[in-house]
Design an enzyme around this catalytic site. Structure first.
Site, PDB file in Angstrom:
ATOM      1  N   LEU B  93       0.771  -1.312   0.101  1.00 23.77           N
ATOM      2  CA  LEU B  93      -0.038  -0.031  -0.065  1.00 23.77           C
ATOM      3  C   LEU B  93       0.801   1.231   0.026  1.00 23.77           C
ATOM      4  CD1 LEU B  93      -2.917  -0.968   2.409  1.00 23.77           C
ATOM      5  CD2 LEU B  93      -2.832  -1.238  -0.089  1.00 23.77           C
ATOM      6  N   TYR B 362     -10.542  -7.663   5.997  1.00 22.04           N
ATOM      7  CA  TYR B 362      -9.653  -6.297   5.909  1.00 22.04           C
ATOM      8  C   TYR B 362      -9.440  -6.113   4.248  1.00 22.04           C
ATOM      9  CZ  TYR B 362      -5.144  -8.361   7.082  1.00 22.04           C
ATOM     10  OH  TYR B 362      -4.094  -9.072   7.341  1.00 22.04           O
ATOM     11  N   GLU B 363      -8.951  -5.055   3.824  1.00 23.66           N
ATOM     12  CA  GLU B 363      -8.608  -4.547   2.500  1.00 23.66           C
ATOM     13  C   GLU B 363      -9.649  -5.112   1.363  1.00 23.66           C
ATOM     14  OE1 GLU B 363      -4.650  -4.670   0.980  1.00 23.66           O
ATOM     15  OE2 GLU B 363      -3.838  -4.282   3.036  1.00 23.66           O
ATOM     16  N   GLY B 364     -11.044  -4.855   1.872  1.00 20.13           N
ATOM     17  CA  GLY B 364     -12.104  -5.299   1.021  1.00 20.13           C
ATOM     18  C   GLY B 364     -12.468  -6.705   1.600  1.00 20.13           C
ATOM     19  N   GLN B 369     -14.847  -8.339  -2.773  1.00 22.97           N
ATOM     20  CA  GLN B 369     -14.403  -9.121  -3.866  1.00 22.97           C
ATOM     21  C   GLN B 369     -15.191  -9.411  -4.614  1.00 22.97           C
ATOM     22  OE1 GLN B 369     -10.970  -8.419  -3.592  1.00 22.97           O
ATOM     23  NE2 GLN B 369     -11.213  -7.652  -1.384  1.00 22.97           N
TER      24      GLN B 369
END
Lengths: 246, 379
Positions: B93, B362-364, B369
């Site tokens: 990131l 987390y992170e989507g 997704q």
């Protein structure tokens, strides 16, 4: 001062050993630097980094091209250059003689070998190599230091240690304890490894003195048998007729 | 097609494995129990080059490919998923975002220390009212002429306390909706930034998570990434690549649990034989192995696409969704195979199960997704 470290390319110590005749079955085997040799190299690197006056660390291997990843790992963790003698390492004398021949042209002040290799455990290359080069050798070495340009070498003896000092060229066969943990290569080292010299040379013609006739794996242990404490007779029978110890 | 790894890739995988199995394992249980941040490991991993793996050597990174990164992430996560997430945020990131979209001044000033492990970064996108839906940000960044003034709260921020550099996503012009969002590089020590309490998490307890409050925080104009309004696109692009790291982390968690379960099944006896010899257990392990292999291949495919500069959004979403979901399944089965032992902490599998859960969130989330994947089907 220059250090030459002898590396053996051996199967990972967790390998499930199988033989095809007298040859190790190499399918699926992961190859590593012989752990004792790796500790020797680690100590050489520590000496160089400590400012003890080490200019160059070379590594040398008798092995075919498939030994190169192992050699490049040594370069990745900090060896300056490498030599590979393009031959199988048939036996201890053959290996020592090939290294001796090449080492005549490599400037070194100290040769380090592992006490033994983790594959055939011959415990012979170091002493033979020193003899062929006509330099002193010290076995069972647990510490190597430099003081005033001289090698200070600790050798394990029964119940203690002997401290030796050399101002000449010398070969040491090191055992565990020479260094604590082998190095993990940093990524920069991994990328630089390919840029460091890896000199490949052909072996000299040499007869092998040994021939392996047969290899036997240790017999698998039979399962533990339990006997009823009251049943002494069955225990005695088993010891007499199955274990043949009575 | 070539399924073979290069010598360098294998050496990197082995280096990560050696560090994890030799060093991370020593205190992973204690760090989990007491929620201790792995400061000393971070330093060592930084020196080995794991914190700026894919960053160019020009900015102090290691210049490795995404395949190497996936291999390393799996090995670290097998033992310590907290360390893996710290590594992932910094690599995929913060560093990736700065290198890809920052200008030369920003890269020289901020990227270099983040690449060699002397500092780490954090990525501040989620808010109390905006997690996966990042199209509207409540955190505001008002253009004051020669600086921006940031106000608002960010939630669930990993590395919040230990990071020195933040990448903050905030709304400059709410009328323009997501075209009015910007991304800023913010020094954590800037006046007006304060942290909420340490979140007492279910898993990944060795990584520090806090909310971060901004009260009239002044950020120089030169710290804005890209053109005005580029922030939303920036966040989406960066997260898309970042998913590969989290997917690889999930594969690592699953394969760590698998290794433990396989070993246990060959040692533990029931009904006169090792439980591996009972089909009920053997078939579980076979199913686990297939799932892990599939997830790993999805990760490597996404990494390969990234390395070859091909579109990666769908592939990384597939890798992340599948790997996270199977990590949950595999770790749950690993606990089941361990029976009662699996439920106590010293056997590690219950920790891996707690850690797997977060990879679905987390992170989507896995659901997000699936939005990405399904929309890709009709593009």
């Amino acid at each position: 001062m220059n250090i030459l470290v002898c590396l053996s390319n051996v199967p990972d110590t967790t390998t499930k050993v199988k033989f095809n005749g007298t040859k190790l079955e190499t399918e699926g085997v992961q190859w590593i630097i012989n752990p004792w040799d790796e500790l020797a190299l680690t100590r050489a690197l520590e000496l160089k980094e400590s400012g003890a006056g080490i200019d160059n660390i070379s590594v040398i291997t008798v092995g075919l091209e498939d030994a190169e990843p192992t050699i490049r790992k040594a370069l990745a963790i900090g060896a300056d250059d490498a030599y590979r003698i393009n031959s199988e390492a048939f036996d201890s004398f053959y290996t020592a003689a090939q290294i001796a021949e090449l080492a005549k042209n490599i400037p070194f002040d100290l040769i380090m070998t592992g006490f033994e290799s983790a594959d055939y455990n011959g415990v012979a290359v170091g002493a033979m190599l020193a003899e062929l080069l006509d330099i002193p050798s010290v076995g069972a070495v647990s510490a190597v230091n430099v003081k005033d340009g001289k090698w200070l070498i600790d050798r394990e003896i029964d119940g203690g240690k002997e401290v030796l000092q050399f101002d000449s060229r010398v070969l040491v066969s090191v055992q565990k304890g020479i260094a604590i943990d082998p190095r993990i290569p940093a990524m920069r080292g991994i990328m630089n490894a390919r840029r460091k010299p890896l000199n490949v040379s052909n072996p000299v013609a040499l007869d092998s003195f040994n021939e392996i006739i047969a290899i036997e794996l240790p017999r698998s242990k039979s399962k533990v048998k339990l006997f009823d404490p009251e049943d002494v007779q069955s225990l005695l029978d088993a010891l007499r007729n199955e274990a043949h110890v009575l | 097609m070539n399924f073979e790894f290069s010598e360098e890739q294998l050496m990197i995988r082995q280096a990560a494995r050696d560090y994890a199995q030799r060093e991370l394992i020593k205190d992973v249980l204690e760090r989990d129990e007491k929620a201790i941040f792995p400061t000393h490991h971070l330093k060592a991993l930084g020196e080995l080059g794991f914190l700026g793996m894919m960053t160019s050597p020009k900015y102090g990174g290691s210049g490795m490919d995404a395949i190497s990164y996936v291999l390393a992430m799996e090995e670290i996560a097998k033992v310590d998923a907290s360390m893996a997430v710290i590594m992932s945020i910094n690599n995929s990131l913060v560093n990736y975002g700065l290198e890809q979209y920052g200008n030369e001044f920003q890269k020289e000033k901020f990227l270099r220390p983040l690449s060699d492990g002397t500092q780490i970064g954090a990525f501040l996108l989620s808010e109390p009212e905006a997690g996966s839906d990042a199209t509207h940000q409540n955190t505001s960044a008002i253009d004051m002429g020669d600086y921006y003034l940031i106000n608002g709260t960010k939630n669930w921020i990993s590395n919040a306390k230990s990071a020195s550099t933040y990448i903050v996503i905030a709304q400059t012009n709410s009328e323009k909706k997501h075209h009015g969002i910007n991304a800023f590089i913010v020094d954590k020590n800037t006046a007006g930034i304060s942290l909420g309490p340490h979140e007492n998490k279910m898993g990944m307890r060795s990584s520090d998570t806090h909310s971060v409050m901004f009260t009239d925080v002044k950020v120089p104009k030169e710290n804005r990434i890209g053109e005005d309004g580029f922030g939303f696109k920036f966040a989406m692009k960066v997260l898309s690549g970042g998913r590969i790291g989290i997917a690889a982390q999930a594969v690592g968690i699953a394969s760590g649990a698998m290794d433990l379960a396989l070993k246990y099944a060959q040692e533990r006896k029931a009904f006169g034989t090792e439980i591996f010899n009972h089909q009920a257990i053997a078939f579980k392990l076979a199913d686990m192995a297939v799932k892990i292999e599939n997830a790993r291949n999805l990760c490597l495919k996404a990494a390969w696409l990234k390395d070859n500069h091909k579109p990666v959004d769908i592939a990384s979403a597939m890798a992340k969704q599948y790997a996270a979901d199977i990590a949950m399944e595999v770790t749950t089965e690993a606990v089941q195979i361990h029976g009662g032992y699996g439920y106590v902490k010293e056997y590690h599998v219950e920790r891996l199960m707690r850690e797997a859960k977060l990879t679905q969130i987390y992170e989507g989330t896995s659901e997000v997704q699936k939005i990405v994947i399904s929309r890709g089907l009709v593009k």
